[in-house]
Design a protein around this motif. Structure first.
Motif, PDB file in Angstrom:
ATOM      1  N   VAL A 140     -40.727   4.183  -0.258  1.00  0.00           N
ATOM      2  CA  VAL A 140     -41.294   4.752  -1.483  1.00  0.00           C
ATOM      3  C   VAL A 140     -40.570   4.209  -2.704  1.00  0.00           C
ATOM      4  O   VAL A 140     -41.190   3.861  -3.716  1.00  0.00           O
ATOM      5  CB  VAL A 140     -41.233   6.294  -1.429  1.00  0.00           C
ATOM      6  N   ARG A 141     -39.250   4.119  -2.628  1.00  0.00           N
ATOM      7  CA  ARG A 141     -38.504   3.579  -3.773  1.00  0.00           C
ATOM      8  C   ARG A 141     -38.848   2.107  -4.012  1.00  0.00           C
ATOM      9  O   ARG A 141     -38.893   1.649  -5.155  1.00  0.00           O
ATOM     10  CB  ARG A 141     -37.004   3.741  -3.529  1.00  0.00           C
ATOM     11  N   MET A 148     -47.957   3.769  -1.100  1.00  0.00           N
ATOM     12  CA  MET A 148     -47.698   4.404   0.190  1.00  0.00           C
ATOM     13  C   MET A 148     -48.741   5.460   0.555  1.00  0.00           C
ATOM     14  O   MET A 148     -48.869   5.840   1.723  1.00  0.00           O
ATOM     15  CB  MET A 148     -46.316   5.052   0.171  1.00  0.00           C
ATOM     16  N   ALA A 149     -49.469   5.967  -0.429  1.00  0.00           N
ATOM     17  CA  ALA A 149     -50.396   7.075  -0.186  1.00  0.00           C
ATOM     18  C   ALA A 149     -51.449   6.735   0.861  1.00  0.00           C
ATOM     19  O   ALA A 149     -51.849   7.585   1.657  1.00  0.00           O
ATOM     20  CB  ALA A 149     -51.069   7.492  -1.493  1.00  0.00           C
ATOM     21  N   GLY A 150     -51.897   5.484   0.874  1.00  0.00           N
ATOM     22  CA  GLY A 150     -52.914   5.084   1.837  1.00  0.00           C
ATOM     23  C   GLY A 150     -52.445   5.199   3.270  1.00  0.00           C
ATOM     24  O   GLY A 150     -53.244   5.420   4.187  1.00  0.00           O
ATOM     25  N   MET A 176     -51.242  12.220  -4.821  1.00  0.00           N
ATOM     26  CA  MET A 176     -49.935  11.810  -4.332  1.00  0.00           C
ATOM     27  C   MET A 176     -49.400  10.634  -5.145  1.00  0.00           C
ATOM     28  O   MET A 176     -48.212  10.579  -5.480  1.00  0.00           O
ATOM     29  CB  MET A 176     -50.007  11.427  -2.860  1.00  0.00           C
ATOM     30  N   GLY A 177     -50.271   9.683  -5.475  1.00  0.00           N
ATOM     31  CA  GLY A 177     -49.852   8.498  -6.206  1.00  0.00           C
ATOM     32  C   GLY A 177     -49.331   8.785  -7.598  1.00  0.00           C
ATOM     33  O   GLY A 177     -48.632   7.951  -8.182  1.00  0.00           O
ATOM     34  N   ARG A 178     -49.645   9.944  -8.138  1.00  0.00           N
ATOM     35  CA  ARG A 178     -49.182  10.312  -9.475  1.00  0.00           C
ATOM     36  C   ARG A 178     -47.812  10.990  -9.450  1.00  0.00           C
ATOM     37  O   ARG A 178     -47.262  11.303 -10.506  1.00  0.00           O
ATOM     38  CB  ARG A 178     -50.201  11.240 -10.134  1.00  0.00           C
ATOM     39  N   GLY A 179     -47.270  11.242  -8.276  1.00  0.00           N
ATOM     40  CA  GLY A 179     -45.975  11.899  -8.183  1.00  0.00           C
ATOM     41  C   GLY A 179     -44.825  10.973  -8.551  1.00  0.00           C
ATOM     42  O   GLY A 179     -44.988   9.758  -8.699  1.00  0.00           O
ATOM     43  N   TYR A 184     -39.737  12.302  -4.686  1.00  0.00           N
ATOM     44  CA  TYR A 184     -40.309  12.302  -3.343  1.00  0.00           C
ATOM     45  C   TYR A 184     -39.306  11.728  -2.339  1.00  0.00           C
ATOM     46  O   TYR A 184     -39.106  12.289  -1.253  1.00  0.00           O
ATOM     47  CB  TYR A 184     -41.607  11.491  -3.332  1.00  0.00           C
ATOM     48  N   ALA A 185     -38.666  10.630  -2.701  1.00  0.00           N
ATOM     49  CA  ALA A 185     -37.695  10.005  -1.802  1.00  0.00           C
ATOM     50  C   ALA A 185     -36.524  10.944  -1.519  1.00  0.00           C
ATOM     51  O   ALA A 185     -36.059  11.050  -0.364  1.00  0.00           O
ATOM     52  CB  ALA A 185     -37.196   8.691  -2.386  1.00  0.00           C
TER      53      ALA A 185
END
Length: 262
Positions: A140-141, A148-150, A176-179, A184-185
């Motif tokens: 994610v980083r 990564m959402a897909g 999720m992509g807007r987070g 998240y990591a």
């Protein structure tokens, strides 16, 4: 929506319903938002005052500050306790899914005097492995949540929900992509360390466990092990449901809460 400053961050929350009714605090899964509870609210508000909030870097809550170090289960439990204080609740019911269930376990293990009950869904005393969570955090980083959402979002829902709602995956990929990537990591790394197997024994809080038959992330066996750790009754396993029953079968989950929380 309402906002609260807490430890240098802004929490986005909703406090809905009659202040004379018992408070029910709801905690959402990783990568999602407090919107996962929306379809349950009409039923729940018939019996409860309801409080929901967005976790760090999710929805409209602030990201975890740079340089602030790791996120712990107690950090998230303190958010729930602070918001319950805003609601003037001396004690409250709690329900949480996935990482929300980890928050619930922290509350049960350390702040049981504040809980009337805890409903933990699609979670575990341990979830996955440290290696897998650390790898996801690194990816994610490096690549970002939008990329990564897909890969991640399709693991959340059972086949029935995806068939019934063709746009379900696409919508949650956008959310999720807007987070915030780093928040998240950090939460992934927290989950890699979280282990409640020995922390829940002998607690007096009534615990209800609910899982999904099609849950890939926290399969029914995870709930069965958790039941042994906390002395809860056998989990209710929902047929055809994946990792997020509040989205996949909101009416059924609301009815379970209304029935079991007295």
């Amino acid at each position: 929506m309402s906002f609260l400053n807490h430890n240098g961050r802004t929490l986005c929350y909703r406090l809905l319903g009659d202040s004379e009714k018992p408070l029910l605090v709801l905690a959402h899964p990783l990568g999602m938002t407090q919107g996962v509870w929306d379809d349950m609210l009409p039923a729940l508000l018939s019996k409860f005052r309801v409080l929901t909030w967005d976790l760090p870097g999710h929805g409209a809550s602030s990201a975890w500050p740079d340089g602030a170090g790791e996120i712990t289960p107690d950090d998230l439990a303190q958010e729930a306790l602070t918001l319950a204080e805003v609601a003037d609740a001396k004690a409250f019911h709690f329900a949480g899914t996935s990482i929300g269930g980890v928050i619930g376990q922290q509350l049960v293990s350390k702040y049981g005097d504040m809980l009337i009950s805890a409903t933990l869904t699609n979670t575990g005393a341990i979830i996955g492995s440290p290696e897998a969570w650390n790898l996801r955090a690194a990816n994610v980083r490096a690549n970002g949540l939008a990329a990564m959402a897909g890969e991640i979002v399709p693991r959340w829902f059972g086949p029935a929900a995806c068939k019934a709602q063709p746009a379900l995956l696409d919508g949650w990929k956008v959310i999720m992509g807007r987070g915030d990537d780093n928040s998240y990591a950090l939460l992934c790394e927290m989950l890699g360390k979280a282990d409640f197997r020995e922390k829940l024994r002998g607690r007096d809080v009534p615990v209800q466990l609910i899982g999904g038959e099609e849950d890939l992330a926290t399969p029914p066996e995870s709930l069965k092990i958790l039941a042994q750790c906390c002395g809860a009754p056998d989990p209710v396993i929902l047929k055809g449901i994946g990792h997020v029953p509040s989205v996949e079968c909101p009416e059924l989950l609301a009815n379970l809460l209304l029935k079991n929380l007295g």
